[in-house]
Design a protein around this motif. Structure first.
Motif, PDB file in Angstrom:
ATOM      1  N   GLU A  29       0.818  -1.216   0.000  1.00  0.00           N
ATOM      2  CA  GLU A  29       0.000   0.000   0.000  1.00  0.00           C
ATOM      3  C   GLU A  29       0.849   1.262   0.000  1.00  0.00           C
ATOM      4  O   GLU A  29       0.451   2.292  -0.543  1.00  0.00           O
ATOM      5  N   ASP A  30       2.025   1.210   0.632  1.00  0.00           N
ATOM      6  CA  ASP A  30       2.876   2.397   0.724  1.00  0.00           C
ATOM      7  C   ASP A  30       3.924   2.460  -0.378  1.00  0.00           C
ATOM      8  O   ASP A  30       4.876   3.258  -0.287  1.00  0.00           O
ATOM      9  N   ASP A  31       3.771   1.658  -1.417  1.00  0.00           N
ATOM     10  CA  ASP A  31       4.707   1.675  -2.540  1.00  0.00           C
ATOM     11  C   ASP A  31       4.382   2.874  -3.426  1.00  0.00           C
ATOM     12  O   ASP A  31       3.509   2.821  -4.289  1.00  0.00           O
ATOM     13  N   GLY A  32       5.070   3.970  -3.169  1.00  0.00           N
ATOM     14  CA  GLY A  32       4.813   5.187  -3.928  1.00  0.00           C
ATOM     15  C   GLY A  32       5.669   6.329  -3.414  1.00  0.00           C
ATOM     16  O   GLY A  32       6.678   6.117  -2.713  1.00  0.00           O
ATOM     17  N   TYR A  33       5.278   7.543  -3.732  1.00  0.00           N
ATOM     18  CA  TYR A  33       6.088   8.719  -3.416  1.00  0.00           C
ATOM     19  C   TYR A  33       5.203   9.840  -2.875  1.00  0.00           C
ATOM     20  O   TYR A  33       4.037   9.966  -3.244  1.00  0.00           O
ATOM     21  N   ILE A  34       5.794  10.637  -2.006  1.00  0.00           N
ATOM     22  CA  ILE A  34       5.140  11.842  -1.487  1.00  0.00           C
ATOM     23  C   ILE A  34       5.692  13.043  -2.241  1.00  0.00           C
ATOM     24  O   ILE A  34       6.915  13.222  -2.333  1.00  0.00           O
ATOM     25  N   LEU A  35       4.797  13.849  -2.785  1.00  0.00           N
ATOM     26  CA  LEU A  35       5.165  15.104  -3.437  1.00  0.00           C
ATOM     27  C   LEU A  35       4.700  16.251  -2.554  1.00  0.00           C
ATOM     28  O   LEU A  35       3.541  16.252  -2.091  1.00  0.00           O
ATOM     29  N   ALA A  36       5.578  17.214  -2.294  1.00  0.00           N
ATOM     30  CA  ALA A  36       5.210  18.319  -1.419  1.00  0.00           C
ATOM     31  C   ALA A  36       5.926  19.599  -1.842  1.00  0.00           C
ATOM     32  O   ALA A  36       7.153  19.600  -2.009  1.00  0.00           O
ATOM     33  N   PHE A  37       5.143  20.673  -1.998  1.00  0.00           N
ATOM     34  CA  PHE A  37       5.739  21.993  -2.185  1.00  0.00           C
ATOM     35  C   PHE A  37       6.314  22.442  -0.846  1.00  0.00           C
ATOM     36  O   PHE A  37       5.649  22.362   0.194  1.00  0.00           O
ATOM     37  N   VAL A  38       7.558  22.924  -0.877  1.00  0.00           N
ATOM     38  CA  VAL A  38       8.259  23.326   0.342  1.00  0.00           C
ATOM     39  C   VAL A  38       8.868  24.705   0.122  1.00  0.00           C
ATOM     40  O   VAL A  38       9.399  24.994  -0.949  1.00  0.00           O
ATOM     41  N   HIS A  39       8.778  25.539   1.160  1.00  0.00           N
ATOM     42  CA  HIS A  39       9.360  26.881   1.075  1.00  0.00           C
ATOM     43  C   HIS A  39      10.425  27.051   2.149  1.00  0.00           C
ATOM     44  O   HIS A  39      10.205  26.733   3.324  1.00  0.00           O
ATOM     45  N   ASP A  40      11.583  27.546   1.740  1.00  0.00           N
ATOM     46  CA  ASP A  40      12.691  27.829   2.652  1.00  0.00           C
ATOM     47  C   ASP A  40      12.555  29.270   3.124  1.00  0.00           C
ATOM     48  O   ASP A  40      12.785  30.208   2.364  1.00  0.00           O
ATOM     49  N   GLU A  41      12.166  29.449   4.386  1.00  0.00           N
ATOM     50  CA  GLU A  41      11.921  30.795   4.887  1.00  0.00           C
ATOM     51  C   GLU A  41      13.217  31.541   5.194  1.00  0.00           C
ATOM     52  O   GLU A  41      13.200  32.752   5.397  1.00  0.00           O
TER      53      GLU A  41
END
Length: 602
Positions: A545-557
């Motif tokens: 079930e966890d075979d995959g990837y997390i995509l996330a927009f991230v900002h360096d403050e």
């Protein structure tokens, strides 16, 4: 025609921000405003806008003529830039506009005498990386550190609130105009763009060069809120604005269904947005499913991964029926509306599905428009009401068979999944129980808690139980997120949820085992913050079930730069980082569209 560029966005974040903390770079606004004292409860964004949509709109005097573009029959076209502008108004309209503007200025002057609570102060709500950005055309061949997995081939789109014009009075984050950010992947390379969703509301404000539609959370409170509504309806009466074809901002959810990418907020019909071959975004128009959808639709419809059907709710805060349920076959054919009886109009941002049922939350945040006459907010926490969940057959043609099960003191802004356990005759619901229930919208002394919970609804006994999934000593605020979309409505092992700490920022995400309560955290980095983690399965046929990837927009403050992080969901190791050409504000919900599906877009 007034210039349509959002100049204030370009000037509020100087280059010096790169050496400052995010909060110190907040947009500056006029002196504080208020509609009422800060100790009273404030309104919910989506539902008040819903009430505006359903209130009678005055018959226009000398209505503005519009032209339309040629589109698919199932899409209602938005007004184009060829609409009449202020220069085309007759003498009566020009005089009316001047009088209304004068009254609005006087109202704003009165409001400035009192400070705004944090929940409606734009200097708080759109500070730092919550501040808006201008549109960005497609930039190809973005710098990539690491290697993109081969299965990531398509486009990741994420919605968010991004006010085009500087707020004139109160403003809540959820009041902003919808903007979609798109990262398109192909053959190991990536491109980026972001565009406003050209709602009916935004198109008209662009033609006038200023905000004129009322803001549901930031402005519509008490007597000042009533005054702002009257001013808006006066503009409509004289044909200066047109609210009959939608007043929504389309800033919350995104769903890809029947070859249409739909941008949504529950105050309007969805908007059809098209991804171009180059990776750009183009608004096609309001989408009514070929004339079948006659009401608003909430921002979290559910696509069943097995049947391909789309399930949705629509609610009204003015007149009965306050709630309706409907579904669409995978070819886009709509069912009849099922009216669900509620005693009072209720805030309902999300719901859940199982293999056979729809799970409807009827909770304690309700709408009492009469409270505005008393100087308060129309959205209130009703401590006398008992929260409950309704279980309705997916194929129901009426609400006679709905079963209500009480779940006291339970308020879930989002529900992550639900499934049936037939051996115990229970429906299991996974959601984040939030206290105080209206803390997103109201200023209060109590700190927000969002507890990931398992709620069991026993269909045989009519009773419910609730437990925190994570042990007390490991408790963290978990909000935006998802499960593997291929497990929606079926028993799932994992949920991927935003670590909403320090609130309202998101420092990373948690992978939670829903059966054991085990929590594994991924932190974005020092002074790096993001939003909703988007889980992309590697393959629908994978055994894990966890075979995959997390995509996330991230900002360096610290560096004041944004990126996309790609994280292996099994190992929680960073696979790749994509450097983005412009800042991406913290936003709301997104989805991923595979390349093979993009080629079939309507």
């Amino acid at each position: 025609m007034a210039a349509t560029s959002n100049t204030w966005i370009n000037t509020k974040l100087p280059s010096s921000c790169s050496s400052l903390k995010g909060a110190s770079c907040s947009p500056q606004t006029p002196s504080s405003f208020t509609m009422r004292s800060s100790n009273k409860r404030r309104t919910n964004c989506n539902t008040i806008k819903c009430s505006l949509q359903t209130l009678h709109f005055p018959k226009q005097l000398q209505p503005t003529t519009t032209t339309t573009t040629t589109t698919k029959p199932s899409t209602k076209s938005i007004p184009t830039k060829e609409n009449k502008t202020a220069n085309d108004w007759n003498l009566i309209q020009k005089a009316a506009s001047m009088a209304i503007d004068f009254a609005e200025s006087a109202l704003a002057s009165h409001e400035r005498k009192h400070p705004l609570p944090k929940t409606a102060d734009p200097r708080v709500q759109i500070a730092g990386n919550f501040a808006p950005v201008p549109e960005h055309p497609v930039t190809q061949n973005l710098p990539i550190a690491g290697k993109l997995p081969e299965c990531i081939d398509g486009v990741y789109v994420r919605n968010g609130a991004n006010p085009m014009y500087e707020p004139l009075a109160g403003h809540h984050l959820f009041d902003g105009d919808g903007m979609v950010h798109a990262l398109k992947f192909h053959n190991g390379s990536a491109s980026y763009s972001c565009r406003f969703t050209e709602t009916n509301r935004l198109v008209q404000e662009k033609s006038l060069g200023k905000p004129v539609f009322p803001k549901a959370i930031g402005e519509l409170h008490g007597h000042s809120g009533i005054a702002r509504l009257l001013l808006f309806y006066a503009r409509g009466l004289f044909g200066l604005v047109d609210g009959k074809n939608g007043m929504g901002v389309a800033n919350a959810g995104l769903v890809y269904f029947n070859n249409h990418l739909l941008a949504m907020s529950e105050d309007d019909l969805p908007y059809h947005v098209r991804v171009t071959p180059s990776g750009d975004l183009k608004t096609v128009g309001r989408y009514d499913f070929n004339g079948q959808l006659k009401s608003t639709m909430i921002a979290h419809p559910k696509v069943d991964p097995v049947s391909g059907e789309l399930f949705a709710l629509s609610y009204d805060v003015v007149s009965k029926p306050y709630l309706k349920y409907f579904k669409f076959n995978k070819d886009g054919t709509k069912s009849k509306d099922v009216e669900i009886p509620l005693k009072v109009p209720t805030m309902m941002h999300d719901f859940a599905i199982t293999e056979n049922f729809v799970v409807v939350p009827d909770q304690q945040v309700v709408f009492k428009l009469g409270e505005m006459m008393k100087g308060g907010s129309p959205v209130v926490y009703d401590k006398e009401k008992v929260s409950r969940f309704g279980i309705l057959d997916k194929n129901a043609t009426d609400s006679d068979g709905i079963r209500w099960i009480e779940a006291p003191e339970c308020f879930c802004f989002h529900l992550w999944n639900a499934w049936e356990e037939k051996e115990t005759d229970e429906v299991v619901v996974i959601g984040s129980c939030m206290t105080p229930a209206d803390s997103i919208f109201n200023e209060c002394d109590e700190n927000l808690k969002s507890v990931l919970s398992e709620i069991r609804l026993n269909l045989k006994t009519g009773k419910s139980t609730r437990r925190a999934i994570i042990r007390e000593e490991e408790q963290v605020n978990l909000e935006a997120g998802m499960v593997n979309k291929n497990k929606l409505g079926r028993k799932s092992q994992f949920a991927y949820l935003a670590l909403a700490e320090p609130w309202p920022k998101v420092s990373g995400f948690a992978k939670v085992d829903l059966s054991t309560g085990e929590v594994k955290k991924y932190i974005y980095g020092d002074e790096k913050f993001g939003g909703e983690p988007m889980f992309l399965p590697r393959s629908p046929s994978s055994d894990r079930e966890d075979d995959g990837y997390i995509l996330a927009f991230v900002h360096d403050e610290k560096e004041w730069k944004s990126e996309l992080q790609v994280v292996n969901a099994m190992t929680l190791e960073l696979e790749a980082t994509i450097e983005l050409p412009s800042r991406v504000p913290y936003g709301f919900h997104g989805t991923f569209i595979q390349s093979k599906d993009l080629r079939k877009q309507a």
